[in-house]
Design a protein around this motif. Structure first.
Motif, PDB file in Angstrom:
ATOM      1  N   UNK A 172       4.321   5.952 -31.793  1.00  9.93           N
ATOM      2  CA  UNK A 172       3.968   5.607 -33.630  1.00  9.93           C
ATOM      3  C   UNK A 172       2.558   5.526 -33.715  1.00  9.93           C
ATOM      4  N   UNK A 173       1.380   5.775 -32.891  1.00  9.66           N
ATOM      5  CA  UNK A 173       0.141   5.508 -32.259  1.00  9.66           C
ATOM      6  C   UNK A 173       0.068   6.011 -33.761  1.00  9.66           C
ATOM      7  N   UNK A 174      -0.787   4.885 -34.575  1.00  4.50           N
ATOM      8  CA  UNK A 174      -1.509   5.229 -35.848  1.00  4.50           C
ATOM      9  C   UNK A 174      -3.270   5.658 -35.631  1.00  4.50           C
ATOM     10  N   UNK A 175      -3.182   5.390 -34.299  1.00  3.44           N
ATOM     11  CA  UNK A 175      -5.278   6.116 -34.546  1.00  3.44           C
ATOM     12  C   UNK A 175      -5.044   6.974 -33.094  1.00  3.44           C
TER      13      UNK A 175
ATOM     14  N   UNK B 256      -6.354   2.196 -44.899  1.00  7.29           N
ATOM     15  CA  UNK B 256      -6.664   3.433 -44.530  1.00  7.29           C
ATOM     16  C   UNK B 256      -4.490   3.453 -43.638  1.00  7.29           C
ATOM     17  N   UNK B 257      -4.381   4.303 -43.384  1.00  8.14           N
ATOM     18  CA  UNK B 257      -2.667   4.729 -42.891  1.00  8.14           C
ATOM     19  C   UNK B 257      -2.503   5.110 -41.616  1.00  8.14           C
ATOM     20  N   UNK B 258      -3.816   5.450 -41.005  1.00 11.72           N
ATOM     21  CA  UNK B 258      -4.108   5.907 -39.970  1.00 11.72           C
ATOM     22  C   UNK B 258      -5.540   6.142 -39.929  1.00 11.72           C
ATOM     23  N   UNK B 259      -5.734   6.214 -38.183  1.00 11.47           N
ATOM     24  CA  UNK B 259      -7.702   6.299 -37.655  1.00 11.47           C
ATOM     25  C   UNK B 259      -7.783   7.135 -36.636  1.00 11.47           C
ATOM     26  N   UNK B 260      -9.182   7.562 -36.901  1.00 15.73           N
ATOM     27  CA  UNK B 260      -9.529   8.724 -36.112  1.00 15.73           C
ATOM     28  C   UNK B 260     -10.549   7.981 -35.743  1.00 15.73           C
ATOM     29  N   UNK B 261     -10.823   7.346 -34.264  1.00 18.93           N
ATOM     30  CA  UNK B 261     -12.472   7.444 -33.749  1.00 18.93           C
ATOM     31  C   UNK B 261     -13.280   7.792 -32.802  1.00 18.93           C
ATOM     32  N   UNK B 262     -14.802   7.880 -32.562  1.00 23.35           N
ATOM     33  CA  UNK B 262     -14.824   9.114 -31.522  1.00 23.35           C
ATOM     34  C   UNK B 262     -16.320   8.046 -31.108  1.00 23.35           C
ATOM     35  N   UNK B 263     -16.108   8.722 -29.880  1.00 20.49           N
ATOM     36  CA  UNK B 263     -17.205   8.344 -29.074  1.00 20.49           C
ATOM     37  C   UNK B 263     -17.524   9.302 -27.767  1.00 20.49           C
TER      38      UNK B 263
END
Length: 143
Positions: free
Chosen positions: A100-103, A58-65
């Motif tokens: 430069x956050x990637x997530x 992946x080029x970018x990421x999204x995570x959820x809690x």
């Protein structure tokens, strides 16, 4: 864009909504789970997101809690990941512009679907400024 998406049980509903919405926009999604409301341990999902960024899936990421905090901490244990916990689009933009956050990490118990979409939009459409920020981002890899 190829986007890794992960969540624990508290983030499952928001992850599902974002997966459908991002797919409709033409993004390729790497779904890292979880895939139900059954209780799971959030560190596994933050780590999975970081691994997908590190190995190029992946080029970018999204995570959820529930709060976005736990998965962000877990993701940031991997030096290839620069994950910012965000709750509004200005922070999501600055995470990209200066760091430069990637997530990004979102708190499903803190923000609603429309705010989450606004954060994701800002994150995905903002470019890193570079310049004086480059050396600082490089230093993050040395910590």
């Amino acid at each position: 864009m190829r986007i890794a998406l992960s969540a624990d049980h508290a983030g499952y509903d928001l992850k599902t909504l974002l997966l459908e919405w991002l797919t409709e926009q033409g993004h390729e999604i790497v779904d890292l789970g979880t895939n139900s409301h059954e209780s799971v341990d959030y560190p596994k999902y933050g780590a999975a997101l970081a691994a997908a960024l590190a190995d190029g899936r992946a080029e970018r990421g999204i995570t959820v809690c529930g709060s976005g905090i736990g998965v962000a901490i877990a993701a940031n244990r991997n030096p290839a990941c620069r994950c910012a916990q965000v709750a509004e689009p200005v922070s999501a933009s600055f995470a990209r512009l200066h760091n430069d956050a990637n997530a990004i990490a979102l708190g499903a118990r803190l923000i609603g679907p429309e705010m989450a979409k606004a954060c994701v939009t800002a994150f995905l459409t903002t470019d890193f400024l570079g310049g004086r920020h480059e050396r600082r981002v490089e230093q993050l890899g040395e910590c």
